[in-house]
Write a protein that holds these residues in place. Structure first.
Motif, PDB file in Angstrom:
ATOM      1  N   SER A 100      -2.737 -12.430   1.938  1.00  0.00           N
ATOM      2  CA  SER A 100      -1.638 -12.634   2.882  1.00  0.00           C
ATOM      3  C   SER A 100      -1.474 -11.478   3.860  1.00  0.00           C
ATOM      4  O   SER A 100      -0.980 -11.671   4.978  1.00  0.00           O
ATOM      5  CB  SER A 100      -0.318 -12.856   2.131  1.00  0.00           C
ATOM      6  OG  SER A 100      -0.393 -14.003   1.323  1.00  0.00           O
ATOM      7  N   VAL A 101      -1.852 -10.265   3.442  1.00  0.00           N
ATOM      8  CA  VAL A 101      -1.676  -9.103   4.327  1.00  0.00           C
ATOM      9  C   VAL A 101      -2.905  -8.856   5.201  1.00  0.00           C
ATOM     10  O   VAL A 101      -2.908  -7.921   6.003  1.00  0.00           O
ATOM     11  CB  VAL A 101      -1.354  -7.830   3.510  1.00  0.00           C
ATOM     12  CG1 VAL A 101      -0.066  -8.012   2.736  1.00  0.00           C
ATOM     13  CG2 VAL A 101      -2.501  -7.476   2.556  1.00  0.00           C
ATOM     14  N   MET A 102      -3.927  -9.692   5.054  1.00  0.00           N
ATOM     15  CA  MET A 102      -5.138  -9.530   5.855  1.00  0.00           C
ATOM     16  C   MET A 102      -5.008 -10.264   7.198  1.00  0.00           C
ATOM     17  O   MET A 102      -4.412 -11.335   7.269  1.00  0.00           O
ATOM     18  CB  MET A 102      -6.354 -10.086   5.093  1.00  0.00           C
ATOM     19  CG  MET A 102      -6.658  -9.351   3.809  1.00  0.00           C
ATOM     20  SD  MET A 102      -7.383  -7.743   4.129  1.00  0.00           S
ATOM     21  CE  MET A 102      -7.172  -6.940   2.552  1.00  0.00           C
ATOM     22  N   ASP A 103      -5.580  -9.687   8.229  1.00  0.00           N
ATOM     23  CA  ASP A 103      -5.567 -10.293   9.564  1.00  0.00           C
ATOM     24  C   ASP A 103      -6.941 -10.899   9.849  1.00  0.00           C
ATOM     25  O   ASP A 103      -7.894 -10.190  10.175  1.00  0.00           O
ATOM     26  CB  ASP A 103      -5.210  -9.242  10.617  1.00  0.00           C
ATOM     27  CG  ASP A 103      -5.158  -9.833  12.023  1.00  0.00           C
ATOM     28  OD1 ASP A 103      -5.154 -11.071  12.132  1.00  0.00           O
ATOM     29  OD2 ASP A 103      -5.129  -9.061  12.999  1.00  0.00           O
ATOM     30  N   SER A 143      -2.496  -4.997  -3.483  1.00  0.00           N
ATOM     31  CA  SER A 143      -2.562  -5.269  -2.045  1.00  0.00           C
ATOM     32  C   SER A 143      -2.648  -3.972  -1.251  1.00  0.00           C
ATOM     33  O   SER A 143      -3.475  -3.840  -0.335  1.00  0.00           O
ATOM     34  CB  SER A 143      -1.321  -6.065  -1.607  1.00  0.00           C
ATOM     35  OG  SER A 143      -1.258  -7.300  -2.261  1.00  0.00           O
ATOM     36  N   ASN A 144      -1.797  -3.009  -1.599  1.00  0.00           N
ATOM     37  CA  ASN A 144      -1.799  -1.726  -0.890  1.00  0.00           C
ATOM     38  C   ASN A 144      -3.130  -0.999  -1.063  1.00  0.00           C
ATOM     39  O   ASN A 144      -3.661  -0.397  -0.120  1.00  0.00           O
ATOM     40  CB  ASN A 144      -0.660  -0.839  -1.388  1.00  0.00           C
ATOM     41  CG  ASN A 144       0.702  -1.428  -1.071  1.00  0.00           C
ATOM     42  OD1 ASN A 144       0.850  -2.207  -0.133  1.00  0.00           O
ATOM     43  ND2 ASN A 144       1.708  -1.080  -1.864  1.00  0.00           N
ATOM     44  N   TRP A 145      -3.674  -1.079  -2.274  1.00  0.00           N
ATOM     45  CA  TRP A 145      -4.943  -0.398  -2.560  1.00  0.00           C
ATOM     46  C   TRP A 145      -6.078  -0.992  -1.739  1.00  0.00           C
ATOM     47  O   TRP A 145      -6.905  -0.284  -1.173  1.00  0.00           O
ATOM     48  CB  TRP A 145      -5.238  -0.494  -4.049  1.00  0.00           C
ATOM     49  CG  TRP A 145      -6.538   0.133  -4.447  1.00  0.00           C
ATOM     50  CD1 TRP A 145      -6.871   1.450  -4.402  1.00  0.00           C
ATOM     51  CD2 TRP A 145      -7.695  -0.560  -4.957  1.00  0.00           C
ATOM     52  NE1 TRP A 145      -8.163   1.636  -4.857  1.00  0.00           N
ATOM     53  CE2 TRP A 145      -8.685   0.425  -5.207  1.00  0.00           C
ATOM     54  CE3 TRP A 145      -7.971  -1.884  -5.254  1.00  0.00           C
ATOM     55  CZ2 TRP A 145      -9.937   0.097  -5.710  1.00  0.00           C
ATOM     56  CZ3 TRP A 145      -9.214  -2.220  -5.764  1.00  0.00           C
ATOM     57  CH2 TRP A 145     -10.183  -1.227  -5.983  1.00  0.00           C
ATOM     58  N   VAL A 146      -6.104  -2.333  -1.663  1.00  0.00           N
ATOM     59  CA  VAL A 146      -7.164  -3.004  -0.905  1.00  0.00           C
ATOM     60  C   VAL A 146      -7.042  -2.674   0.579  1.00  0.00           C
ATOM     61  O   VAL A 146      -8.046  -2.405   1.261  1.00  0.00           O
ATOM     62  CB  VAL A 146      -7.093  -4.531  -1.135  1.00  0.00           C
ATOM     63  CG1 VAL A 146      -8.033  -5.253  -0.171  1.00  0.00           C
ATOM     64  CG2 VAL A 146      -7.467  -4.873  -2.570  1.00  0.00           C
ATOM     65  N   VAL A 147      -5.810  -2.685   1.100  1.00  0.00           N
ATOM     66  CA  VAL A 147      -5.608  -2.358   2.516  1.00  0.00           C
ATOM     67  C   VAL A 147      -6.041  -0.924   2.800  1.00  0.00           C
ATOM     68  O   VAL A 147      -6.698  -0.637   3.810  1.00  0.00           O
ATOM     69  CB  VAL A 147      -4.131  -2.576   2.905  1.00  0.00           C
ATOM     70  CG1 VAL A 147      -3.869  -2.021   4.311  1.00  0.00           C
ATOM     71  CG2 VAL A 147      -3.780  -4.054   2.839  1.00  0.00           C
ATOM     72  N   ASP A 148      -5.694  -0.004   1.906  1.00  0.00           N
ATOM     73  CA  ASP A 148      -6.040   1.415   2.100  1.00  0.00           C
ATOM     74  C   ASP A 148      -7.547   1.660   2.047  1.00  0.00           C
ATOM     75  O   ASP A 148      -8.041   2.650   2.591  1.00  0.00           O
ATOM     76  CB  ASP A 148      -5.327   2.285   1.063  1.00  0.00           C
ATOM     77  CG  ASP A 148      -3.823   2.309   1.264  1.00  0.00           C
ATOM     78  OD1 ASP A 148      -3.379   1.987   2.387  1.00  0.00           O
ATOM     79  OD2 ASP A 148      -3.091   2.631   0.302  1.00  0.00           O
ATOM     80  N   GLY A 177      -9.750   0.006   3.512  1.00  0.00           N
ATOM     81  CA  GLY A 177     -10.306  -0.205   4.840  1.00  0.00           C
ATOM     82  C   GLY A 177     -11.397  -1.256   4.918  1.00  0.00           C
ATOM     83  O   GLY A 177     -12.124  -1.315   5.908  1.00  0.00           O
ATOM     84  N   LEU A 178     -11.521  -2.090   3.880  1.00  0.00           N
ATOM     85  CA  LEU A 178     -12.519  -3.159   3.912  1.00  0.00           C
ATOM     86  C   LEU A 178     -12.096  -4.233   4.903  1.00  0.00           C
ATOM     87  O   LEU A 178     -10.903  -4.472   5.121  1.00  0.00           O
ATOM     88  CB  LEU A 178     -12.694  -3.778   2.523  1.00  0.00           C
ATOM     89  CG  LEU A 178     -13.203  -2.856   1.413  1.00  0.00           C
ATOM     90  CD1 LEU A 178     -13.202  -3.599   0.082  1.00  0.00           C
ATOM     91  CD2 LEU A 178     -14.605  -2.362   1.733  1.00  0.00           C
ATOM     92  N   SER A 179     -13.059  -4.903   5.499  1.00  0.00           N
ATOM     93  CA  SER A 179     -12.740  -5.988   6.427  1.00  0.00           C
ATOM     94  C   SER A 179     -12.153  -7.162   5.651  1.00  0.00           C
ATOM     95  O   SER A 179     -12.445  -7.340   4.456  1.00  0.00           O
ATOM     96  CB  SER A 179     -14.003  -6.438   7.160  1.00  0.00           C
ATOM     97  OG  SER A 179     -14.878  -7.125   6.267  1.00  0.00           O
ATOM     98  N   PRO A 180     -11.310  -7.965   6.297  1.00  0.00           N
ATOM     99  CA  PRO A 180     -10.727  -9.123   5.597  1.00  0.00           C
ATOM    100  C   PRO A 180     -11.774 -10.048   4.987  1.00  0.00           C
ATOM    101  O   PRO A 180     -11.594 -10.548   3.870  1.00  0.00           O
ATOM    102  CB  PRO A 180      -9.931  -9.825   6.707  1.00  0.00           C
ATOM    103  CG  PRO A 180      -9.585  -8.743   7.655  1.00  0.00           C
ATOM    104  CD  PRO A 180     -10.756  -7.814   7.655  1.00  0.00           C
TER     105      PRO A 180
END
Length: 498
Positions: free
Chosen positions: A356-359, A310-315, A317-320
């Motif tokens: 779950s962490v995507m907006d 999850s942290n890697w995907v958020v870092d 910077g890809l769009s949800p």
């Protein structure tokens, strides 16, 4: 080797076991137990978990719904409902070009509403519809492809065993998931019928014609499907209206289909015992996969693989929506190689924390506050509110900005960011669950190893598998269009939840 590296290396080991034809439940359990042993350096905790994990998994009240829905499907198969559904659909659609194939899809949708299993829907409806399709001049490949695609409606149209498993894994409301699946399920059936219409225009030789049925006979056939409507209304309607819990609703459905099967004369004592045994076998298979997934997911949680992913995907910077598209593409590819239940149990604990962490922007706090404010002001201006305060509130609503604390206190409403986040999280979870269910469903009919294709083709041994492959691609294309539509317009799925 670090804990994270150990968790990552477990994936190729798991896939190797699966491709060596080890049962998926056993493969996940071995990876989970072996991984915990290596991670902790001692078998003591692992042996203790063999006892505690087994009890905590199978003592869950939510899991009791699965064998009851499976028994409901067994009774529905015996009750003669499949024949009644097909005859009703055929009487209204059969005279059209491709109409008998459309009737097969419609009957599959109706049977899926009381069965909940894709494989059972495909197998049951094939016994009824396949002879009629061939009798009316439909080609073998087109017939088997139509029934294979129609069978997938069994796990999409509620009630659905796979949706129950997803709800348990993600701690979501089963009734809301059933409700959210309703419109996508109807879209699937309509999409398949449109596909049939396009296919017979492109290949007119693949479908024959039959005479129209008189309206009096059509109405009689329509009346004969009242048991299906009754059971579906009681189960899904009762769950949503709060008359029953999901487990109680499943029990009511099983009792209803059992009584209908008994009244039809098909439920003898011997058949009843066979139904119980087959339900027990299917339940044991599902529960063993669930247990294996529990061990493996516990090991992954210890190694922090889902959190790090999850942290890697958020870092990155890809769009949800880009992240969602990549996940759905993964499901589409691996759905060709694995069954739907295994895919859900194996991947949801990994992908769900990422989603779950995507907006996705489903919930706007200002819009929620404006709606609550309008409800208050529709009753009347609250006592003590000044004209200046009223003017500032109306200006804030008109401009779409969030209300201040003083404005909310004046209205006596409590709409916070936390409330908006909870609603957003629930809607994303439900929307994602329906999308996953659809792409996993596509895997059931995607060559080379779609399970529905083999089940249907085994019932028509005169049809080459390649002929089924060529025809089913049209239905796969329909599914992909539907997925794109539901991704672009989430409101289609969430319509009943607003």
């Amino acid at each position: 080797m670090s804990m994270l590296e150990l968790g990552i290396w477990s994936f190729p080991v798991l896939l190797a076991l699966i491709f060596l034809r080890a049962p998926i439940g056993l493969a996940m359990m071995l990876c989970g137990i072996g991984g915990l042993w290596l991670a902790l350096g001692s078998p003591d905790v692992v042996l203790a978990r063999l006892k505690s994990e087994t009890y905590s998994t199978f003592s869950s009240y939510s899991l009791s719904i699965i064998p009851i829905f499976l028994l409901m499907g067994q009774f529905a198969t015996l009750s003669g409902m499949s024949s009644a559904l097909f005859k009703a659909a055929e009487s209204w659609l059969g005279h059209r070009k491709g109409g008998v194939a459309m009737a097969s899809v419609g009957a599959c949708a109706g049977f899926g509403a009381i069965c909940g299993s894709s494989l059972a829907t495909a197998a049951t409806m094939s016994r009824v519809a396949l002879p009629e399709l061939r009798r009316n001049g439909y080609s073998g490949g087109f017939s088997t492809a139509t029934l294979a695609a129609g069978g997938t409606l069994g796990i999409l149209i509620p009630p659905s065993v796979i949706l129950v498993i997803y709800a348990i894994l993600t701690e979501q409301n089963i009734a809301k998931l059933f409700l959210a699946a309703f419109i996508p399920g109807l879209l699937a059936a309509l999409g398949y019928m449109l596909t049939i219409s396009l296919y017979v225009r492109r290949h007119p030789e693949a479908a024959g014609m039959r005479e129209a049925v008189p309206y009096a006979e059509r109405l009689r056939a329509l009346i004969d499907v009242w048991p299906v409507l009754l059971v579906f209304g009681l189960v899904v309607g009762g769950i949503y209206l709060g008359w029953f819990t999901p487990t109680e609703g499943a029990a009511v459905g099983a009792a209803g289909t059992g009584l209908i099967a008994l009244a039809s004369g098909n439920l003898t004592w011997h058949v009843f015992k066979q139904s119980i045994i087959q339900t027990a076998v299917a339940t044991a298979m599902i529960f063993f996969i669930v247990l294996g997934a529990s061990f493996y997911n516990g090991f992954l949680a210890l190694t922090q693989v889902p959190q790090e992913l999850s942290n890697w995907v958020v870092d990155m910077g890809l769009s949800p929506f880009m992240v969602l598209s990549l996940i759905l593409l993964f499901y589409l590819i691996f759905g060709c190689l694995m069954d739907s239940l295994s895919m859900i149990l194996l991947t949801i604990p990994i992908f769900f924390p990422v989603i779950s962490v995507m907006d996705f922007g489903f919930v706007d706090l200002a819009a929620m506050q404006a709606e609550a404010a309008r409800e208050v002001l529709a009753v009347g201006i609250p006592e003590g509110m000044t004209q200046d305060m009223l003017g500032s509130i109306e200006a804030a609503i008109a401009s779409g900005v969030e209300l201040t604390r003083e404005q909310m206190q004046a209205l006596d409403i409590r709409v916070t960011q936390g409330m908006a986040n909870r609603i957003e999280a629930e809607w994303v979870a439900i929307w994602f669950g329906i999308l996953v269910l659809i792409v996993v469903e596509v895997g059931l009919i995607t060559p080379p190893v779609g399970m529905n294709l083999f089940i249907i083709n085994s019932m028509d041994k005169d049809t080459p598998m390649m002929a089924t492959y060529k025809a089913v691609i049209w239905f796969v294309a329909s599914d992909i269009v539907r997925v794109i539509l539901l991704v672009m317009f989430p409101a289609i799925t969430l319509f009943w939840l607003y």
